[in-house]
Design an enzyme around this catalytic site. Structure first.
Site, short mmCIF file in Angstrom:
data_model
loop_
_atom_site.label_atom_id
_atom_site.label_comp_id
_atom_site.label_asym_id
_atom_site.label_seq_id
_atom_site.Cartn_x
_atom_site.Cartn_y
_atom_site.Cartn_z
N LYS A 274 0.85 -1.21 0.00
CA LYS A 274 0.00 0.00 0.00
C LYS A 274 0.88 1.25 0.00
O LYS A 274 1.66 1.48 0.92
CB LYS A 274 -0.92 -0.01 1.23
CG LYS A 274 -1.70 1.28 1.46
CD LYS A 274 -2.65 1.18 2.67
CE LYS A 274 -3.29 2.53 3.01
NZ LYS A 274 -4.18 2.46 4.19
N ASP A 279 -2.69 10.04 3.99
CA ASP A 279 -4.10 9.66 4.10
C ASP A 279 -4.85 10.65 4.98
O ASP A 279 -4.78 10.59 6.21
CB ASP A 279 -4.19 8.23 4.70
CG ASP A 279 -5.63 7.75 4.79
OD1 ASP A 279 -6.53 8.42 4.22
OD2 ASP A 279 -5.85 6.68 5.40
N LYS A 286 -10.33 12.51 8.43
CA LYS A 286 -9.85 12.05 9.74
C LYS A 286 -9.82 13.20 10.74
O LYS A 286 -9.70 14.36 10.33
CB LYS A 286 -8.41 11.52 9.59
CG LYS A 286 -8.30 10.18 8.91
CD LYS A 286 -6.86 9.71 8.87
CE LYS A 286 -6.74 8.36 8.20
NZ LYS A 286 -7.39 7.25 8.92
N ASP A 297 1.45 6.21 5.79
CA ASP A 297 0.50 5.24 5.24
C ASP A 297 1.05 4.56 3.97
O ASP A 297 0.36 3.79 3.32
CB ASP A 297 -0.83 5.95 4.95
CG ASP A 297 -2.03 5.02 5.12
OD1 ASP A 297 -1.88 3.97 5.76
OD2 ASP A 297 -3.11 5.35 4.59
N ASP A 356 -12.30 6.87 3.76
CA ASP A 356 -11.08 6.63 4.55
C ASP A 356 -10.65 5.16 4.48
O ASP A 356 -9.55 4.81 4.90
CB ASP A 356 -11.31 7.06 6.00
CG ASP A 356 -10.03 7.22 6.78
OD1 ASP A 356 -8.95 7.21 6.15
OD2 ASP A 356 -10.10 7.36 8.02
N GLU A 358 -9.50 3.58 2.07
CA GLU A 358 -8.97 3.71 0.71
C GLU A 358 -7.90 2.68 0.38
O GLU A 358 -7.68 2.36 -0.79
CB GLU A 358 -8.39 5.13 0.52
CG GLU A 358 -6.96 5.34 1.03
CD GLU A 358 -6.77 5.13 2.52
OE1 GLU A 358 -7.77 5.21 3.26
OE2 GLU A 358 -5.64 4.87 2.96
N ARG A 360 -7.72 -0.56 0.83
CA ARG A 360 -8.24 -1.77 0.15
C ARG A 360 -8.62 -1.46 -1.30
O ARG A 360 -8.56 -2.34 -2.16
CB ARG A 360 -9.42 -2.33 0.95
CG ARG A 360 -10.61 -1.42 1.05
CD ARG A 360 -11.51 -1.77 2.23
NE ARG A 360 -10.98 -1.33 3.51
CZ ARG A 360 -11.56 -1.54 4.69
NH1 ARG A 360 -12.70 -2.19 4.76
NH2 ARG A 360 -11.01 -1.11 5.79
N1 BES Z 1 -4.47 4.25 7.00
C1 BES Z 1 -5.62 3.94 7.76
C2 BES Z 1 -5.39 2.89 8.83
C3 BES Z 1 -4.52 3.27 9.99
C4 BES Z 1 -5.07 3.79 11.13
C5 BES Z 1 -3.17 3.02 9.94
C6 BES Z 1 -4.26 4.09 12.20
C7 BES Z 1 -2.37 3.33 11.02
C8 BES Z 1 -2.92 3.85 12.15
C9 BES Z 1 -6.72 3.41 6.85
O1 BES Z 1 -6.74 3.91 5.57
C10 BES Z 1 -8.03 3.76 7.49
O2 BES Z 1 -8.30 4.91 7.63
N2 BES Z 1 -8.79 2.76 7.87
C11 BES Z 1 -10.03 2.96 8.53
C12 BES Z 1 -11.03 1.99 7.94
C13 BES Z 1 -12.44 2.27 8.36
C14 BES Z 1 -12.93 3.54 7.74
C15 BES Z 1 -13.31 1.12 7.94
C16 BES Z 1 -9.84 2.67 10.02
O3 BES Z 1 -9.13 1.75 10.37
O4 BES Z 1 -10.38 3.43 10.82
ZN ZN Z 2 -4.88 4.54 4.82
ZN ZN Z 3 -7.80 5.75 5.39
#
Ligand code: BES
Ligand code: ZN
Ligand code: ZN
Length: 511
Positions: A274, A279, A286, A297, A356, A358, A360
């Site tokens: 990734k 992000d 966020k 990220d 968010d 993104e 996947r």
């Molecule tokens: N990059 C984030 C995941 C992340 C969060 C990495 C904290 C490191 C520390 C990812 O893109 C994300 O925002 N995921 C969301 C998914 C949700 C919206 C289903 C998450 O984990 O909150």
């Molecule tokens: Zn992310």
């Molecule tokens: Zn994200």
């Protein structure tokens, strides 16, 4: 990146001029540690005074003239480091990690004394042998000596300590194995440090362009095949996931591909990382607190690209292909909206409920494209994918989800030996049900619970029947379990695990 010179020498250690001469000694039962005659006297005195017995983390520093003037040791300081008890029955990976930690502690000791040139007397560790011992020390030292000073202009002007310049390993026998070990440790550590450098770059310093440029240079240097899919190619190919994520950004997306093919026909491992260079969450923005960390990220992409550097240097017998979908996730006026429906490269449609989620979306296109183009024997993707994995495993294990038990075993072993442990989570149909959509084939979030697994459930739609493993490194890509060789900040996780997997791969590996 700063490069430290490492050499292996048979010269008598007392004749080598350096800032610091390091010995490592093991703890013995009720007696002083066994050691070289140069340090025997002070070590035994310190033992009698109960100041030093060779326990791990114990250190004894002294100055050559105070040891014995006639020996005329050229080094300015001597450091004796305890290694604790080296037990025969100790788990291989535990001994390996112990030595890497001692290597990291050496780097820390050098920082304290501002030592730039050092000589290390390699101890004989029966359970590992000279090659592995040298590998672990070299790896631990370089990983522990890591620092990111690129933007520290004032500190550079002041001439602050900037790390080790020269490491000499002194050994009297097994010189060739020692050289081999040092080389392996250096290749692994340098690659991991490159991944850390990429991650330390801010969102305006490391974009999809830098991913592409770095890959291009690696290809030229090591004879790898480089391809970069640009936005127009993605449109032609129907990569609706990465295009959607990129819609709110001013910087074009890139799908960076590097291929290494060994001379003899072999298996192919596909690695997908990734590469979200920042992000923001997009329209599902966020919270601002801590958002700056989302420059990390792209750590999955960095791990995959840095692995290719090691692959290029070592030219293993298994084929390796790296695919890095790279873009930032921004909320510009044409950003993808919650509710939008997109179509991925393999035709699967997806309802974007949360912009968010993104990672996947870009991985889906990269996995489907990589598998279709290269028909690999297995695929491993690596991503800072979910906050949920940090809730579940904290900062000590990365999450692993896979459709293949053998690949899982391989990765767990590779991770254990690298000091990068993995913990498997299940993926069954109940989780896949959570991402069913009313209006499209799937949706990009699966509700509040089991977020790491529902993210993997999404990816499972893009891998066909290929043996696949997904590594969620959101908790370990930075703020990983602190150790002497894992500094605060980005850890470079994944690189050394992948390298172990690649180095140990046997043809027909999963058969
Ligand atoms: N990059 C984030 C995941 C992340 C969060 C990495 C904290 C490191 C520390 C990812 O893109 C994300 O925002 N995921 C969301 C998914 C949700 C919206 C289903 C998450 O984990 O909150
Ligand atoms: Zn992310
Ligand atoms: Zn994200």
């Amino acid at each position: 990146m700063k490069t430290t010179r490492l050499t292996v020498t048979e010269r008598p250690v007392e004749t080598i001029d350096s800032d610091l001469l390091i010995y490592c000694v093991a703890e013995e039962k009720n007696k002083p540690p066994l050691c070289d005659h140069f340090i025997k006297d002070p070590v035994e005195k310190a033992f009698d005074l109960k100041d030093f017995s060779g326990k791990a983390e114990e250190q004894l520093m002294f100055y050559p003239s105070s040891v014995s003037a006639e020996e005329n040791i050229k080094a300015r300081r001597i450091l004796v480091m305890g290694m604790g008890k080296i037990e025969k029955e100790k788990d291989f990976s535990k001994t390996v990690d112990l030595l890497r930690e001692i290597g990291g502690n050496m780097a820390k000791a050098c920082k304290k004394t501002k030592a730039k040139t050092i000589t290390v007397c390699l101890p004989a560790i029966q359970t590992l042998g000279p090659e592995k011992t040298a590998e672990c020390f070299a790896e631990g030292m370089l990983l522990g000596d890591y620092r990111f000073l690129k933007y520290k202009e004032i500190s550079k002007k002041k001439g602050d300590y900037a790390g080790l310049k020269m490491i000499r390993f002194s050994c009297t026998n097994s010189v060739n194995s020692t050289r081999k070990g040092v080389k392996k440790g250096v290749v692994a550590a340098r690659a991991a440090c490159e991944a850390r450098d990429m991650a330390n770059e801010p969102g305006n310093g490391w974009t999809s362009r830098e991913f592409a440029d770095y890959a291009k240079i690696l290809a030229q240097t090591h004879g790898l095949t480089y391809t970069c899919l640009e936005k127009k190619d993605m449109k032609k190919l129907g990569m609706g996931g990465i295009l959607a994520v990129n819609q709110g950004s001013a910087i074009p997306p890139r799908m960076v591909i590097l291929e290494y093919k060994p001379e003899k026909k072999s298996d192919t491992i596909l690695l997908v990382g990734k590469g979200i260079t920042f992000d923001s969450g997009g329209i599902s923005i966020k919270p601002s607190s801590g958002m700056e960390e989302m420059k990390y990220d792209m750590c999955g992409g960095a791990a995959v690209l840095a692995t290719m550097q090691a692959v290029g240097e070592e030219k293993p017998s298994v084929g390796v292909v790296a695919v890095i979908p790279a873009t930032d996730n921004m909320s510009g006026s044409s950003a993808v909206r919650p509710g939008d429906i997109i179509r991925h490269f393999n035709g699967v449609t997806s309802e974007i409920v949360n912009t968010d989620a993104e990672g996947r979306m870009i991985l889906a296109d990269a996995l489907a494209y990589g598998i279709k183009t290269f028909t690999p024997d297995c695929v491993v993707d690596i991503a800072t994918l979910t906050g949920a994995v940090v809730v579940g495993l904290g900062h000590h294990y990365s999450g692993l989800i896979s459709n293949n038990d053998k690949l899982t075993d391989r990765l767990i072993c590779a991770g254990k030996d690298a000091g990068e442990p993995l913990w498997r989570l299940p993926l069954t149909k109940e989780y896949k049900k959570q991402i069913e959509s009313k209006v499209a084939d799937i949706k990009n979030v699966g509700g509040r619970w089991g977020g790491t697994i529902t993210a993997a459930a999404y990816l499972s739609n893009f891998i066909d029947k290929t043996p696949w493993a997904h590594l969620d490194i959101a908790g370990t890509a930075w703020d990983f379990t602190e150790k002497s060789y894992i500094p605060k900040g980005p850890s470079g996780i994944g690189v050394r695990t992948f390298l172990n997997l690649i180095r140990d791969w046997k043809k027909g590996g999963l058969a």
